[in-house]
Each structure stands twice: as C-alpha cells, then as structure tokens.
Design a protein around this motif. Sequence first.
Motif, short mmCIF file in Angstrom:
data_model
loop_
_atom_site.label_atom_id
_atom_site.label_comp_id
_atom_site.label_asym_id
_atom_site.label_seq_id
_atom_site.Cartn_x
_atom_site.Cartn_y
_atom_site.Cartn_z
N TYR A 257 0.78 -0.88 0.51
CA TYR A 257 0.22 0.07 -0.14
C TYR A 257 0.86 1.17 -0.01
O TYR A 257 0.41 2.45 -0.34
CB TYR A 257 -0.99 0.47 1.06
CG TYR A 257 -2.03 -0.88 0.28
CD1 TYR A 257 -3.32 -0.16 0.08
CD2 TYR A 257 -1.81 -1.89 0.67
CE1 TYR A 257 -4.59 -0.46 0.43
CE2 TYR A 257 -3.26 -2.94 0.45
CZ TYR A 257 -4.68 -1.95 0.03
OH TYR A 257 -5.76 -3.11 -0.26
N LYS A 261 0.08 4.13 -2.39
CA LYS A 261 -0.29 5.28 -2.31
C LYS A 261 -0.28 6.27 -3.28
O LYS A 261 -1.02 7.37 -3.39
CB LYS A 261 1.03 6.14 -0.75
CG LYS A 261 -0.29 7.01 -0.44
CD LYS A 261 0.82 6.85 1.23
CE LYS A 261 0.37 8.46 2.02
NZ LYS A 261 0.73 8.67 3.59
N GLY A 265 -3.75 7.62 -3.11
CA GLY A 265 -3.61 8.70 -2.72
C GLY A 265 -3.89 9.24 -0.98
O GLY A 265 -4.63 9.51 -0.35
N ARG A 266 -3.75 7.52 -0.07
CA ARG A 266 -4.45 7.06 0.86
C ARG A 266 -3.22 6.31 1.67
O ARG A 266 -2.90 5.44 0.68
CB ARG A 266 -5.80 7.40 1.41
CG ARG A 266 -5.82 5.34 0.49
CD ARG A 266 -7.48 5.28 0.45
NE ARG A 266 -7.78 3.92 -0.07
CZ ARG A 266 -7.44 2.94 -0.29
NH1 ARG A 266 -6.52 2.35 0.99
NH2 ARG A 266 -8.02 2.01 -0.66
N ASP A 267 -3.33 6.67 3.21
CA ASP A 267 -3.25 4.84 3.54
C ASP A 267 -3.93 3.16 3.79
O ASP A 267 -4.66 4.06 3.07
CB ASP A 267 -2.39 5.44 5.16
CG ASP A 267 -1.36 6.11 5.26
OD1 ASP A 267 -0.12 5.80 4.13
OD2 ASP A 267 -1.89 6.93 5.82
N THR A 269 -7.13 1.80 5.04
CA THR A 269 -8.40 1.56 5.54
C THR A 269 -8.12 1.05 7.23
O THR A 269 -7.46 0.50 6.83
CB THR A 269 -9.41 1.57 4.77
OG1 THR A 269 -9.85 0.13 4.29
CG2 THR A 269 -9.37 2.57 3.49
N PRO A 310 -11.82 1.09 -2.00
CA PRO A 310 -10.99 -0.15 -1.32
C PRO A 310 -11.69 -1.99 -1.68
O PRO A 310 -10.27 -1.92 -1.13
CB PRO A 310 -11.63 0.71 0.15
CG PRO A 310 -11.77 2.25 -0.09
CD PRO A 310 -12.25 2.07 -0.98
N ASP A 369 -13.70 2.30 6.31
CA ASP A 369 -13.41 2.67 4.77
C ASP A 369 -12.66 3.75 4.87
O ASP A 369 -12.55 4.39 3.51
CB ASP A 369 -13.58 1.90 3.50
CG ASP A 369 -13.03 0.41 3.65
OD1 ASP A 369 -12.30 0.14 3.86
OD2 ASP A 369 -14.25 0.01 2.65
N HIS A 370 -13.31 4.98 6.03
CA HIS A 370 -13.16 6.11 5.65
C HIS A 370 -11.85 6.84 6.57
O HIS A 370 -11.89 7.75 6.98
CB HIS A 370 -14.33 6.76 5.71
CG HIS A 370 -15.36 7.04 5.10
ND1 HIS A 370 -14.63 6.80 3.45
CD2 HIS A 370 -16.47 5.88 5.03
CE1 HIS A 370 -16.13 6.55 2.56
NE2 HIS A 370 -17.20 5.78 3.34
N ARG A 371 -11.45 5.68 7.93
CA ARG A 371 -10.37 6.14 8.39
C ARG A 371 -9.21 5.73 8.30
O ARG A 371 -9.35 3.78 7.99
CB ARG A 371 -10.80 5.74 10.09
CG ARG A 371 -12.07 6.88 10.45
CD ARG A 371 -12.07 6.71 11.98
NE ARG A 371 -13.29 5.33 11.88
CZ ARG A 371 -14.65 5.41 11.76
NH1 ARG A 371 -15.29 6.29 12.14
NH2 ARG A 371 -14.52 3.89 12.76
N TYR A 372 -7.66 6.25 8.21
CA TYR A 372 -7.14 5.08 7.95
C TYR A 372 -5.94 4.72 8.89
O TYR A 372 -5.29 5.53 9.84
CB TYR A 372 -6.14 6.65 6.51
CG TYR A 372 -7.26 6.58 5.62
CD1 TYR A 372 -8.05 5.62 5.04
CD2 TYR A 372 -7.71 7.85 5.92
CE1 TYR A 372 -8.83 6.27 3.70
CE2 TYR A 372 -8.95 8.68 5.11
CZ TYR A 372 -9.53 7.38 3.86
OH TYR A 372 -10.54 7.35 2.74
N SER A 374 -1.65 4.73 8.64
CA SER A 374 -0.67 4.31 9.10
C SER A 374 0.74 3.47 8.60
O SER A 374 1.51 2.79 7.57
CB SER A 374 0.20 5.36 9.06
OG SER A 374 0.84 5.51 10.21
#
Length: 411
Positions: A257, A261, A265-267, A269, A310, A369-372, A374
């Motif tokens: 992931y 990225k 554009g994200r880590d 979820t 996701p 799937d809206h919180r990530y 790292s």
Amino acid sequence: MSQVLYRFEDRPLVLGKYGAIADFQSRLFVAAASCKRGSTSAYGATDGIVGTKTRRAIMDLQPCLDPSVKAAIGAGNPGAITVGLWKLLMPAEQPFPDAITRANHLTFALEGTDYDAIQFNFCQSRNPRSGKRYLEGDPWCYTNDPNAYLTWGPRGATAGAGAEIQQIIFAAERASPGLLNAVFGPHTDAMHRLALGNNQSAFDILCAIWIDPKRRADFTTRFAQYGALPEVQRAYRRVYDAANADGGKIARFFKIYAALKPVIGRDPTEIDLAYFIDMATHGMAPPGNVSDLSAKMVNFASRTRNVPSPGELRRQLAAWLPSQHKYNDRIARDAIFLIDDPEITLSDTHRRIWQQRSGLKASDFGLSDHRYISDYPVAAPTGFEKIERFYTVLPEDKRACPANVRKSRRP
C-alpha cells in the motif's frame, strides 16, 4: 462520541472472555440492572460475547439517561457499543479499543478459540470405516493434521512444525520467570523440555501426556489456568506480532500500500488493516519480496482514471493471493471485508457462503473505509529462533506413545 465500536445485528460477536470487553460488560450489566431495579443475573455471566444480552442491557440503561447523554452515547445506534457509551461506563484510564484491537477481535471472532482452550491433535479424526477415533477403541490412528500435535488459543498456535506454543512459553517465562512452575506443578519439567526440544521432542512429550487420561485431564486444566494469565496472553500476542511471524506478514501488506499511495492517495483503511490481519492468520500473506505484487497492484489501480474503491483493491489482492486450502472458508472470510463497500456486488453464491460461515461485517467491529492506519506495530523477534533445539525426551515418555499413534493415517 457516538462512533460505533461493536454492533450486534444478526450474529453475536465473540470477542473473548479476557480483557476490557468483559470488564465493560460487567459494568454495563451493573448499570442496567440498577436502572431496572433488578439483578445482573438477568443478563447472565460476562463472557465477552456482544449479542442479545449485551444489546438488551444497553437498551435497559436508556431510561436512566438524560437526552444529552443519550445523544452523546449514540442513541441512533440502538444496542451498539459506542465510544460515548464506553467513556460513560469505563474508567478514564481505560481507553476504548482502537482500530488495531478491533481488527484483531474480528479475526478472534472467526477463529472462535479463547486463550484458555487447547486441543490435542493426536488421532483426532475418525476411521472412515469404523466411525471411531483411536481413543474410542479404534486400533488405527487417523489425523487430518499430523504436524500440529497441540493447538492453542485464538490464532491457532501449534506445538508442531510452527512451534508457536514453544515460542509463547519461552517468551512468557523469560518475561515472568516461574510462571510454568506456579501453574503446571508436576508437568513443569515436561513443559520446560517441550519449550527447549525439537519437533520430535514435542511429539513424544505431548503424546505421553495425551495417552494417559489422568495426565491429559490435569494438563488440560492447568493449561487453561496458564492461558488465562495476562502475562501469558501478552506473550501470545507478542509472538504473533513479531517480525518473523504474522507481524512481518502484515508489514508486507503495508509495503504494497506504500507503493500504491501515489496512485490512490491514502494509507490503508481500517478495513484494509483487518483484512491484512485475517489474511496473515489464514496463511495468505504476500511473498517476502513484494515488488512484483506491488507493481501488479499499481498497474491495476492505474488502469483507468477512476481510482478503485477500497473493496475493489482488496478483491483484486485476494485474487493474486489465492487460498491453498479451505477455499470456501477463505471466500466467506473475504466477503466480510467486501460487504460494506457500495462498489462491490457479491454473487448470490458468494453471499450464501458468507452467510453460512459468519454473516459478519467489518463495520460490526466499528471498522471503516473512511479512516486510515499508517502502520502496524511489529514486534521484535523473541529470541527463540536463535536457540538450538535438541531431543529432550525421557525414555519413559518415548515408551508411553503407542506405535500405532506414530504411524498415523489421513482419513
């Protein structure tokens, strides 16, 4: 404040009778019984299962709360354990379970075995002809798992080829010397020899215990006491979080992931994380070198202007990490991490297999799937891997294991 942590809908969530969830239940039942002017016996024992009695206790508590408190604890999610409800009932120093804890609870719910449960795997299968097991009088030993002499706990630790049980014993004893002697009594020497012994030693030592009904019963009881200890549970989790165990497997998913990225554009979820943990537990981890798989995933995510959802990424990853065993079980588990994604449509067959296996959703564990996330806290190896293991069996143990048990057959 009203973020859902655990939500019981159709299927109970089995989260284990040890730890903060059982403590939460206990406080909830007391508060609900006080509100109803009744007894906590109406809700039964605290068992770490978020199901009908937990939901009923949450609902019974509502009349004693003023409107502002109801709003804070999430009255819009009737029967759910929310962050607000947790903070209302639990002491300030006890934080609510974070996404990593809840993701591990999801896999725990699927495995369904607590820290105090062991299973001997000698001759546990029935003879296809007689329908009997060896201990039931059949002369032949049949086993569908000949390399796992003993299985223990929520991640299926074994004393066979993987030697996870020996690693946990080693880690627990190193952190808290004397635990084995305090719990195992007459079995202490055998446990030390098990921890230091090679694979053949594990077979002979455990077979000698298993074949003797009194020793087996006493050993099982003492092992349950051992597994109930917080020190042992910490060692158990430490072994599985290590870089040379599931922790290392989970870290490989994060590497994939990291390569993704720039495209997505994200880590990962929270649901991605839960999927990584479950795949590592079930044996479908990426290879040690993830470069090829990372490149394939980047190509998949870049093939159109629309970034895959996701769930679509998880489904594609699953296609490139196929199950080598228990195919339907893996299909059913995959659905748990797909069902919450509106971009995913499961086939009728896939949905039926999922319903039969669990019917659980990642959102039942408050995962989104809206919180990530790292990264994952990978632990250092315990040091067990550096120990030279040798044959530690006493002559009487070797003699105790019957010849037919040594010649096990597959059913």
